[in-house]
Design a protein around this motif. Structure first.
Motif, PDB file in Angstrom:
ATOM      1  N   ARG A 108       0.851  -1.188   0.000  1.00 47.75           N
ATOM      2  CA  ARG A 108       0.000   0.000   0.000  1.00 47.75           C
ATOM      3  C   ARG A 108       0.885   1.236   0.000  1.00 47.75           C
ATOM      4  N   GLY A 109       0.379   2.274  -0.625  1.00 47.18           N
ATOM      5  CA  GLY A 109       1.198   3.459  -0.803  1.00 47.18           C
ATOM      6  C   GLY A 109       2.022   3.338  -2.074  1.00 47.18           C
ATOM      7  N   ARG A 110       2.319   4.455  -2.695  1.00 48.53           N
ATOM      8  CA  ARG A 110       2.994   4.451  -3.990  1.00 48.53           C
ATOM      9  C   ARG A 110       4.382   3.815  -3.914  1.00 48.53           C
ATOM     10  N   HIS A 132       6.969  -3.417  -5.002  1.00 46.64           N
ATOM     11  CA  HIS A 132       6.426  -4.741  -5.297  1.00 46.64           C
ATOM     12  C   HIS A 132       6.539  -5.059  -6.783  1.00 46.64           C
ATOM     13  N   ARG A 133       6.228  -4.092  -7.643  1.00 45.03           N
ATOM     14  CA  ARG A 133       6.377  -4.307  -9.090  1.00 45.03           C
ATOM     15  C   ARG A 133       7.856  -4.460  -9.452  1.00 45.03           C
ATOM     16  N   HIS A 134       8.679  -3.626  -8.868  1.00 46.02           N
ATOM     17  CA  HIS A 134      10.128  -3.671  -9.095  1.00 46.02           C
ATOM     18  C   HIS A 134      10.666  -5.052  -8.730  1.00 46.02           C
ATOM     19  N   ASP A 143       4.283   7.056  -9.495  1.00 44.83           N
ATOM     20  CA  ASP A 143       3.017   7.788  -9.625  1.00 44.83           C
ATOM     21  C   ASP A 143       2.130   7.158 -10.704  1.00 44.83           C
ATOM     22  N   ARG A 144       2.712   6.772 -11.829  1.00 45.39           N
ATOM     23  CA  ARG A 144       1.925   6.188 -12.917  1.00 45.39           C
ATOM     24  C   ARG A 144       1.333   4.831 -12.514  1.00 45.39           C
ATOM     25  N   ILE A 145       2.115   4.042 -11.800  1.00 43.74           N
ATOM     26  CA  ILE A 145       1.583   2.748 -11.323  1.00 43.74           C
ATOM     27  C   ILE A 145       0.476   2.972 -10.310  1.00 43.74           C
ATOM     28  N   TRP A 146       0.701   3.897  -9.374  1.00 46.51           N
ATOM     29  CA  TRP A 146      -0.276   4.170  -8.322  1.00 46.51           C
ATOM     30  C   TRP A 146      -1.566   4.722  -8.907  1.00 46.51           C
ATOM     31  N   ASN A 147      -1.475   5.594  -9.892  1.00 47.61           N
ATOM     32  CA  ASN A 147      -2.675   6.184 -10.497  1.00 47.61           C
ATOM     33  C   ASN A 147      -3.439   5.179 -11.371  1.00 47.61           C
TER      34      ASN A 147
END
Length: 307
Positions: free
Chosen positions: A229-231, A237-239, A301-305
């Protein structure tokens, strides 16, 4: 030939590869530089090489088994070793930096966020046997001597660069820095705009995208607690999901070498040290750090959005 034409498992137990793989290696090495000698065929030369490596056999023991002199065994072992090293330059080769890798392009979790990623870098410790007079720099906190091996792989689980031989006390960042600055090491540095994925033990600088420090990163931490959770955690996690490919490569090697110590290839441990290299900090110009921090923040930011 009795082993090669016999039960497949018997061949695997002796040479650590099945008959069809052994024959492929034989024909490949013979095409490079090996040839039958007066007393030894290439088949037997390769068998001597594999048996020595897999069972860690002494030269005299192999000479007794194959009924040749120790000089003959040593000479042909090194002949095969040189052929394998020459073969390695063809197999372990840099990727095509101009292409977007399939693993990224075909996944909505990674594309377009990591479209400029060209691979992953990982440092791991592998047990090493050395003379007593040179063991100190190689001895880590687990009590045995190791070498720190740095490797690069693409996302098809193929190694594209391997550097072995550094002391177990050497810091991962120090090894990478030496590779970048020393042209003799032939490190495949990424071109401008491209980057490798690295963990937080490396500097977040141009060409090397690290995770956010101070935030949950490892899979076991997510499994024990909660979803990211959180950006910053979502980015980590993606990294990790993408960079984990190189840990899988080493995990496969560990699975293939179950006769080795349980902690072989344990790259998640803190860097082993003799108390000297822990203080090494790589100095990167602030402008370069800001450039990569901005890129990392933009991707986060792009992943979070998108969630």
């Amino acid at each position: 030939m009795e082993i090669l034409n016999g039960h497949r498992e018997r061949c695997y137990e002796n040479f650590r590869m099945y008959p069809e793989v052994f024959r492929t290696l034989y024909s490949t090495l013979k095409g490079i530089r090996l040839k039958d000698s007066k007393f030894l065929t290439v088949y037997e030369q390769v068998a001597i090489f594999l048996l020595t490596l897999y069972h860690n056999q002494k030269n005299r023991a192999v000479a007794e088994r194959f009924q040749h002199s120790t000089e003959t065994i040593s000479r042909h072992f090194h002949a095969v070793l040189h052929a394998v090293c020459q073969l390695g330059t063809h197999i372990i080769a840099p990727p095509d930096f101009s292409m977007i890798l399939n693993k990224i392009r075909e996944s909505s979790r990674f594309f377009p966020y990591f479209k400029n990623c060209v691979g992953a870098i990982y440092g791991t410790h592998i047990p090493a046997t050395l003379p007593a007079s040179t063991q100190l720099p190689f001895r880590g906190r687990k009590g045995y001597t190791t070498q720190n091996v740095m490797a690069v792989c693409d996302f098809d689980m193929r190694f594209t660069y391997v550097l072995a031989g550094w002391e177990g006390s050497a810091n991962d960042s120090r090894i990478l820095k030496e590779c970048i600055e020393n042209e003799a090491m032939n490190f495949p540095a990424s071109p401008a705009g491209k980057y490798y994925l690295v963990d937080s033990g490396y500097a977040n600088k141009p060409g090397y995208l690290a995770s956010f420090q101070g935030h949950t990163y490892h899979f076991q931490e997510y499994r024990r607690t909660r979803q990211p959770r959180g950006r910053e955690e979502v980015f980590n996690h993606r990294h990790l999901s993408l960079r984990n490919i190189i840990e899988r490569c080493f995990g496969l090697l560990k699975m293939r070498n179950q006769h080795q110590p349980d902690d072989l290839f344990d790259g998640n441990d803190p860097p082993q040290s003799d108390g000297e290299d822990d203080e090494i900090v790589e100095h990167v110009p602030s402008a370069q750090l800001r450039e990569m921090d901005q890129l990392r923040n933009t991707i986060a930011d792009r992943i979070w959005n998108s969630l």
